[in-house]
Enzyme design. Structure first.
Site, short mmCIF file in Angstrom:
data_model
loop_
_atom_site.label_atom_id
_atom_site.label_comp_id
_atom_site.label_asym_id
_atom_site.label_seq_id
_atom_site.Cartn_x
_atom_site.Cartn_y
_atom_site.Cartn_z
N GLY A 56 -17.64 66.44 107.08
CA GLY A 56 -16.23 66.68 106.72
C GLY A 56 -15.81 68.01 107.32
O GLY A 56 -16.52 69.02 107.15
N ALA A 57 -14.70 68.01 108.07
CA ALA A 57 -14.36 69.18 108.87
C ALA A 57 -14.34 70.51 108.10
O ALA A 57 -14.99 71.47 108.51
CB ALA A 57 -13.02 68.93 109.58
N ARG A 98 -21.52 69.78 116.11
CA ARG A 98 -20.67 68.58 116.16
C ARG A 98 -19.41 68.94 116.94
O ARG A 98 -18.83 70.01 116.72
CB ARG A 98 -20.33 68.07 114.74
CG ARG A 98 -21.58 67.53 114.02
CD ARG A 98 -21.22 66.73 112.79
NE ARG A 98 -20.57 65.47 113.11
CZ ARG A 98 -19.97 64.70 112.19
NH1 ARG A 98 -19.96 65.07 110.92
NH2 ARG A 98 -19.40 63.57 112.53
N GLN A 201 -18.74 56.31 104.73
CA GLN A 201 -18.25 57.45 103.93
C GLN A 201 -17.36 56.98 102.78
O GLN A 201 -17.33 57.59 101.71
CB GLN A 201 -17.45 58.42 104.81
CG GLN A 201 -18.27 59.31 105.72
CD GLN A 201 -18.47 58.69 107.09
OE1 GLN A 201 -18.41 57.47 107.26
NE2 GLN A 201 -18.71 59.52 108.09
N ASP A 242 -9.80 65.94 111.47
CA ASP A 242 -10.86 66.77 112.05
C ASP A 242 -10.33 67.76 113.06
O ASP A 242 -10.92 68.81 113.29
CB ASP A 242 -11.93 65.89 112.69
CG ASP A 242 -12.84 65.33 111.62
OD1 ASP A 242 -12.44 64.36 110.96
OD2 ASP A 242 -13.92 65.91 111.42
N ASN A 252 -9.21 61.90 113.63
CA ASN A 252 -9.86 61.69 112.31
C ASN A 252 -10.85 60.54 112.46
O ASN A 252 -11.01 59.95 113.54
CB ASN A 252 -8.81 61.42 111.23
CG ASN A 252 -9.40 61.50 109.83
OD1 ASN A 252 -10.06 62.47 109.49
ND2 ASN A 252 -9.21 60.48 109.01
N LYS A 253 -11.51 60.22 111.38
CA LYS A 253 -12.57 59.21 111.39
C LYS A 253 -12.13 57.91 112.08
O LYS A 253 -11.00 57.45 111.89
CB LYS A 253 -12.99 58.93 109.93
CG LYS A 253 -14.09 57.92 109.72
CD LYS A 253 -15.33 58.18 110.54
CE LYS A 253 -15.91 59.56 110.33
NZ LYS A 253 -16.96 59.90 111.33
O1 MRU Z 1 -18.12 62.23 110.37
P1 MRU Z 1 -17.58 62.91 109.16
O2 MRU Z 1 -17.99 62.28 107.89
O3 MRU Z 1 -17.84 64.40 109.20
O4 MRU Z 1 -16.02 62.71 109.32
C1 MRU Z 1 -15.17 63.24 108.33
C2 MRU Z 1 -13.74 62.84 108.52
O5 MRU Z 1 -13.36 62.20 109.47
C3 MRU Z 1 -12.77 63.35 107.50
O6 MRU Z 1 -11.74 62.43 107.31
C4 MRU Z 1 -12.17 64.67 107.99
O7 MRU Z 1 -13.20 65.55 108.37
C5 MRU Z 1 -11.34 65.31 106.99
S1 MRU Z 1 -12.32 65.94 105.67
C6 MRU Z 1 -11.36 66.81 104.62
#
Ligand code: MRU
Length: 354
Positions: A56-57, A98, A201, A242, A252-253
């Site tokens: 999560g960012a 990352r 997730q 992100d 984003n994801k």
């Molecule tokens: O691969 P991840 O689980 O780190 O990806 C997280 C996301 O895409 C979240 O939606 C994003 O980081 C926002 S978290 C507040």
């Protein structure tokens, strides 16, 4: 905040600091096992970010800030002279852990900006700076939660994707911070969460943290989103980010872009919730955002067991870019932006002094 609905006290803490190091809730093991790991060195934090113990960012950014403090402690204890140069390779590895979440590099840069003014042992200064960054993020989440909740009409049905909750931030969450605040205010009738293949997730993390806070949630397969919007109706898709480009495009994801396109076809509105630290003025548009590709076995296996035909290959991009034009509103701790465009992002950054 109104206490008209039970739940949403956000007891979930992904990271906490103790003098030995950074305590991390191992998100690879949730929801079945609640296990904490202690990262005592910057390299241990880098590994934890890379292998998604912490993800999560914003949470990645906070972990990185603590990693800088840990690196400085180790270096200073070994020898006081030249600590800045000696930690440089560790910090380079940390930055590369990352590629998509801009909060990682942002946090390391913010910590490095303090180096020049430090005289003597850097550790107390950098530890306090990391604690401050962590606290700021948690406060920003609560501010965004309240601002986003005000946009939601009572009785709303919301769909969220991935996990943008307390697990992904300093606490409360970005997208799930809005869900928590709106739930407390009695504005949300129903929360759907996309399972978020391949790492799940949504199924593993979002469902776990909402249920822990007493907020009912229904999972949907990612592929069910269009049918859900068409047959049951969704008022808001609410997601985190992100990295946000200077023109307002949102990384984003993986799957977020698809939801945003579907939303346009079903009169569903799209809310992106992210702190200003997620905006990267150095990238002009979403096309310039690096998209992480992870190992194919995340797709070919599930829970460590093969699910695909033996011999099948896989392409596993884990983020996508939603054009700004498909986002109705961007909620930050500084301001709510609608429409989301380059001029608005520029005003926001100016107001934030960036
Ligand atoms: O691969 P991840 O689980 O780190 O990806 C997280 C996301 O895409 C979240 O939606 C994003 O980081 C926002 S978290 C507040």
């Amino acid at each position: 905040m109104s206490a008209s609905r039970p739940g949403a006290d956000s007891r979930v803490q992904a990271l906490s600091w103790c003098e030995e190091g950074l305590r991390l809730l191992d998100q690879r093991r949730l929801p079945h096992t609640e296990q904490y790991l202690l990262a005592r060195s910057a390299d241990a934090v880098t590994d934890a970010i890379r292998n998604m113990t912490v993800r999560g960012a914003p949470a990645i950014g906070i972990a990185a800030a603590y990693a800088v403090a840990l690196a400085s402690r180790e270096a200073w204890r070994a020898a006081s002279a030249g600590w800045r140069d000696r930690i440089a390779p560790e910090l380079a590895r940390l930055r590369g852990a990352r590629p998509t979440a801009v909060n990682l590099g942002w946090a390391v840069t913010r910590m490095e900006a303090l180096f020049a003014g430090i005289d003597g042992d850097p550790y107390p200064v950098l530890r306090d700076a990391a604690l401050a960054l962590h606290a700021e993020d948690a406060t920003a989440n609560v501010t965004m939660g309240a601002a986003g909740a005000r946009l939601i009409d009572p009785g709303a049905v919301v769909l969220t994707h991935c996990n943008a909750g307390a697990l992904a931030t300093g606490g409360w969450g970005t997208a799930l911070g809005v869900v928590r605040s709106a739930w407390q205010a009695g504005r949300i009738a129903r929360v759907y969460a996309g399972e978020t293949r391949p790492w799940l997730q949504g199924a593993r993390l979002t469902a776990w943290e909402l249920l822990r806070d007493g907020i009912p949630v229904d999972l949907v397969a990612d592929a069910a989103a269009a049918h859900l919007m068409r047959t049951r109706g969704v008022d808001w898709v609410i997601v985190g980010a992100d990295r946000i480009a200077a023109n307002g495009d949102v990384a984003n994801k993986i799957g977020t872009y698809g939801l945003a396109v579907l939303a346009r076809a079903h009169a569903t509105r799209v809310m992106v919730v992210a702190p200003v630290s997620t905006i990267d003025p150095a990238v002009a548009t979403g096309a310039d955002i690096p998209i992480e590709e992870r190992a194919g076995d995340e797709l070919l296996d599930c829970g460590g067991r093969p699910v695909a035909a033996p011999g099948a290959g896989a392409w596993n991009p884990v983020f996508d870019v939603t054009p700004a034009a498909c986002v109705d509103v961007l909620v930050t701790e500084r301001a709510v932006l609608a429409p989301v465009d380059g001029a608005g992002i520029a005003r926001l950054l100016e107001r934030a002094g960036r």
